[in-house]
Write an enzyme that holds these catalytic residues in place. Structure first.
Site, PDB file in Angstrom:
ATOM      1  N   LYS A  18      45.410  49.256  40.101  1.00 10.99           N
ATOM      2  CA  LYS A  18      45.420  50.275  41.166  1.00 10.99           C
ATOM      3  C   LYS A  18      46.508  49.990  42.176  1.00 10.99           C
ATOM      4  O   LYS A  18      46.994  48.857  42.287  1.00 10.99           O
ATOM      5  CB  LYS A  18      44.054  50.347  41.878  1.00 10.99           C
ATOM      6  CG  LYS A  18      43.559  49.026  42.496  1.00 10.99           C
ATOM      7  CD  LYS A  18      44.088  48.710  43.869  1.00 10.99           C
ATOM      8  CE  LYS A  18      43.627  47.370  44.407  1.00 10.99           C
ATOM      9  NZ  LYS A  18      44.445  46.863  45.514  1.00 10.99           N
ATOM     10  N   PRO A 103      50.007  43.117  36.871  1.00 12.14           N
ATOM     11  CA  PRO A 103      50.542  41.882  37.444  1.00 12.14           C
ATOM     12  C   PRO A 103      49.437  40.948  37.936  1.00 12.14           C
ATOM     13  O   PRO A 103      48.454  41.402  38.533  1.00 12.14           O
ATOM     14  CB  PRO A 103      51.382  42.366  38.621  1.00 12.14           C
ATOM     15  CG  PRO A 103      51.600  43.819  38.410  1.00 12.14           C
ATOM     16  CD  PRO A 103      50.561  44.324  37.469  1.00 12.14           C
ATOM     17  N   GLY A 106      48.695  40.092  42.140  1.00 14.10           N
ATOM     18  CA  GLY A 106      49.732  40.966  42.676  1.00 14.10           C
ATOM     19  C   GLY A 106      49.251  42.029  43.642  1.00 14.10           C
ATOM     20  O   GLY A 106      50.045  42.828  44.114  1.00 14.10           O
ATOM     21  N   ASP A 145      36.663  45.324  44.617  1.00 11.96           N
ATOM     22  CA  ASP A 145      37.486  46.309  43.908  1.00 11.96           C
ATOM     23  C   ASP A 145      36.975  46.610  42.493  1.00 11.96           C
ATOM     24  O   ASP A 145      37.536  47.463  41.805  1.00 11.96           O
ATOM     25  CB  ASP A 145      38.941  45.801  43.780  1.00 11.96           C
ATOM     26  CG  ASP A 145      39.652  45.725  45.126  1.00 11.96           C
ATOM     27  OD1 ASP A 145      39.101  46.222  46.121  1.00 11.96           O
ATOM     28  OD2 ASP A 145      40.760  45.162  45.165  1.00 11.96           O
TER      29      ASP A 145
HETATM   30  O1  C5P Z   1      35.594  41.103  47.120  1.00 11.13           O
HETATM   31  P1  C5P Z   1      36.703  40.225  46.690  1.00 11.13           P
HETATM   32  O2  C5P Z   1      36.225  39.004  45.947  1.00 11.13           O
HETATM   33  O3  C5P Z   1      37.795  40.940  45.960  1.00 11.13           O
HETATM   34  O4  C5P Z   1      37.373  39.699  48.025  1.00 11.13           O
HETATM   35  C1  C5P Z   1      38.262  38.609  48.040  1.00 11.13           C
HETATM   36  C2  C5P Z   1      38.459  38.180  49.483  1.00 11.13           C
HETATM   37  O5  C5P Z   1      39.201  39.159  50.201  1.00 11.13           O
HETATM   38  C3  C5P Z   1      37.187  37.983  50.282  1.00 11.13           C
HETATM   39  O6  C5P Z   1      36.656  36.693  50.101  1.00 11.13           O
HETATM   40  C4  C5P Z   1      37.673  38.208  51.714  1.00 11.13           C
HETATM   41  O7  C5P Z   1      38.313  37.041  52.203  1.00 11.13           O
HETATM   42  C5  C5P Z   1      38.734  39.272  51.534  1.00 11.13           C
HETATM   43  N1  C5P Z   1      38.197  40.617  51.757  1.00 11.13           N
HETATM   44  C6  C5P Z   1      37.898  40.994  53.049  1.00 11.13           C
HETATM   45  N2  C5P Z   1      37.373  42.242  53.276  1.00 11.13           N
HETATM   46  C7  C5P Z   1      37.179  43.104  52.255  1.00 11.13           C
HETATM   47  C8  C5P Z   1      37.486  42.728  50.918  1.00 11.13           C
HETATM   48  C9  C5P Z   1      37.993  41.470  50.712  1.00 11.13           C
HETATM   49  O8  C5P Z   1      38.083  40.237  54.009  1.00 11.13           O
HETATM   50  N3  C5P Z   1      36.669  44.294  52.515  1.00 11.13           N
END
Ligand code: C5P
Length: 305
Positions: A18, A103, A106, A145
């Site tokens: 995405k 990627p 990325g 995501d």
């Molecule tokens: O949910 P995901 O594992 O992809 O998120 C990775 C990191 O990105 C989280 O641990 C957080 O530090 C940050 N994040 C955030 N706020 C979001 C999504 C992700 O701070 N809404």
């Protein structure tokens, strides 16, 4: 959710990467996530995950720059298989083979796409009988995501990005993405944004004015102007070379130029095929990108092949 039968060679599912058309980052929540408005747009760079019966759970990966992808239980596709097995009461193992086009590290949600594809492939292999809603629930547990990689298209994510509403979007868009060999860590980029905002009051996130109208218009020029990413200053602060990458695309007349998600991939919305070629050549010839890909969106979410 089962729509195909496993074969001796296993079951393959495909999920898209995405770009974020708008990523508005609100305040940091008590759970460590940020409240977001995240307009996701699925593009035609895809990963394929093949699930084959095995005694235990393992993973192999192929594709350009795939060396950095973990081969252990920290791999998001492996975590997806383990979570599905646990919730569906399945004792079988599985081997996951990931063919990557998206990627790595990325900002294009490649790991999330692998998790979504692994959920679908293992669900079909094990015939768990879970509904699409059940799988979406597991997806949200795996990462912010991952639910979007299941649905694809263009959608607005709220909460930490996992609560999705399909967006009224018209048109097909052509993209050039500039890749960087050095990845950026998502939590580190969010942390840098917090640092840059120290002492500032951060309002609740809302869709930027005029954004949905641009999306509904199907007008690539209007959409290009409306693109917005609050993480861009943080990504550029950590990787200053990204400013130059953005500049090259703008010089060559890209309709829109922005860091994708937490970066370091930079996405350019382009007018047509010819401009895509011009910008691709300029990016590689100037050294402003380590590699370049062309893709289009929107494309569907994860599906069995
Ligand atoms: O949910 P995901 O594992 O992809 O998120 C990775 C990191 O990105 C989280 O641990 C957080 O530090 C940050 N994040 C955030 N706020 C979001 C999504 C992700 O701070 N809404």
């Amino acid at each position: 959710m089962t729509t195909s039968h496993p074969t001796a060679r296993g079951v393959t599912a495909r999920a898209p990467g995405k770009v974020n058309l708008a990523l508005v980052v609100g305040p940091l929540r008590d759970d460590g996530f940020h409240e977001l408005v995240n307009v996701f747009h699925a593009v035609s760079l895809v990963d394929d995950v093949t699930a084959t019966p095995a005694d235990d759970v393992s993973v192999s990966v192929e594709g350009v720059h795939s060396e950095g992808v973990p081969r252990d239980a920290t791999n998001l596709a492996v975590r997806a298989a383990l979570l599905l097995a646990e919730r569906a009461g399945v004792d079988d193992g599985v081997h996951l083979h990931i063919k990557k086009q998206i990627p790595v590290a990325g900002g294009m949600a490649g790991g999330s796409a692998d998790a979504a594809a692994a959920l679908l492939a293992c669900d079909a292999l094990w015939q768990t009988g879970m509904s699409r809603d059940d799988l979406a629930g597991l997806a949200a547990e795996l990462g912010s995501d991952v639910p979007f990689a299941l649905v694809g298209g263009t959608a607005v994510g709220t909460g930490r990005g996992e609560r999705l509403t399909p967006a009224l979007a018209r048109g097909e868009y052509e993209w050039v993405v500039a890749l960087s060999e050095t990845g950026l860590s998502t939590p580190v980029v969010y942390g840098e944004l917090d640092r840059l905002r120290t002492g500032r009051d951060v309002p609740a996130p809302t869709v930027p004015d005029g954004f949905m109208q641009a999306l509904r218009s199907g007008d690539a020029e209007a959409l290009g102007e409306a693109l917005e990413n609050d993480l861009q200053p943080a990504a550029c602060s950590l990787a200053p070379a990204l400013e130059r990458t953005l500049e090259v695309g703008r010089e060559y007349g890209a309709l829109g130029a922005m860091v994708s998600g937490s970066g370091p991939t930079v996405a350019f919305l382009v007018r047509d095929h010819e401009q895509a070629l011009d910008i691709s050549v300029a990016l590689t010839a100037s050294g402003a990108a380590d590699d370049v890909r062309r893709c289009r969106g929107p494309v569907p979410g994860a599906r069995l092949l």
